[in-house]
Design a protein around this motif. Structure first.
Motif, short mmCIF file in Angstrom:
data_model
loop_
_atom_site.label_atom_id
_atom_site.label_comp_id
_atom_site.label_asym_id
_atom_site.label_seq_id
_atom_site.Cartn_x
_atom_site.Cartn_y
_atom_site.Cartn_z
N ASN A 184 0.85 -1.18 0.00
CA ASN A 184 0.00 0.00 0.00
C ASN A 184 0.89 1.23 0.00
OD1 ASN A 184 -2.55 -1.41 0.32
ND2 ASN A 184 -1.81 -1.90 2.37
N ILE A 185 0.38 2.29 -0.59
CA ILE A 185 1.10 3.56 -0.61
C ILE A 185 0.68 4.33 0.63
CG2 ILE A 185 1.40 5.73 -1.85
CD1 ILE A 185 0.61 4.12 -4.42
N ILE A 186 1.66 4.86 1.34
CA ILE A 186 1.32 5.71 2.48
C ILE A 186 1.95 7.09 2.29
CG2 ILE A 186 0.96 3.82 4.11
CD1 ILE A 186 3.71 4.53 5.33
N GLU A 187 1.22 8.08 2.74
CA GLU A 187 1.71 9.45 2.70
C GLU A 187 2.49 9.73 3.97
OE1 GLU A 187 -0.75 12.96 1.24
OE2 GLU A 187 -0.69 13.29 3.42
N LEU A 188 3.60 10.39 3.82
CA LEU A 188 4.46 10.76 4.94
C LEU A 188 4.50 12.28 5.05
CD1 LEU A 188 7.42 8.42 3.97
CD2 LEU A 188 5.70 7.97 5.74
#
Length: 126
Positions: free
Chosen positions: A73-77
């Motif tokens: 999954n892509i996560i925003e940081l």
């Protein structure tokens, strides 16, 4: 993000993508990485070095969901994520930062180099 912009950025050499990345995250104050369903970060290994991948936009992270990373999954940081947990995680696990990888490799920098370059860019905004 417009497909032509994505195409043009992907054509840049790794150092130019790194410079683009630093400018973009200084502007937007966010970056993206991949995480497996079990909560572990997607880390690559090249020449016995462990690399933490990071991108300036979700679209670029999506393009890297290949070769074993398909389930990620892509996560925003956010900048808070960097300061509160990520910098410690990278340091404690002796990781290098793989900025804007394509085909698993991008411009690889140490945590110190990354933090310095980001700080220098952010100072231009003050």
């Amino acid at each position: 993000m417009h497909p032509k912009e994505i195409e043009n950025i992907l054509k840049l050499n790794p150092f130019d993508r790194y410079q683009y990345f630093i400018r973009k995250i200084a502007d937007w104050e966010t970056a993206y990485t991949l995480i497996f369903p079990d909560g572990n970060y997607a880390i690559s290994t090249i020449d016995d070095k462990k690399l933490f991948p990071i991108w300036s936009a979700k679209e670029f992270a999506e393009l890297s969901k290949t070769d074993g990373w398909e389930s990620c999954n892509i996560i925003e940081l956010t900048f808070d994520d960097f300061e509160e947990t990520l910098f410690d995680y990278i340091d404690e696990n002796n990781l290098l930062i793989n900025v804007f990888p394509t085909d698993k490799t991008g411009f690889v920098v140490s945590l110190e180099e990354f933090a310095r370059d980001l700080k220098d860019e952010l100072e231009q905004y003050q």
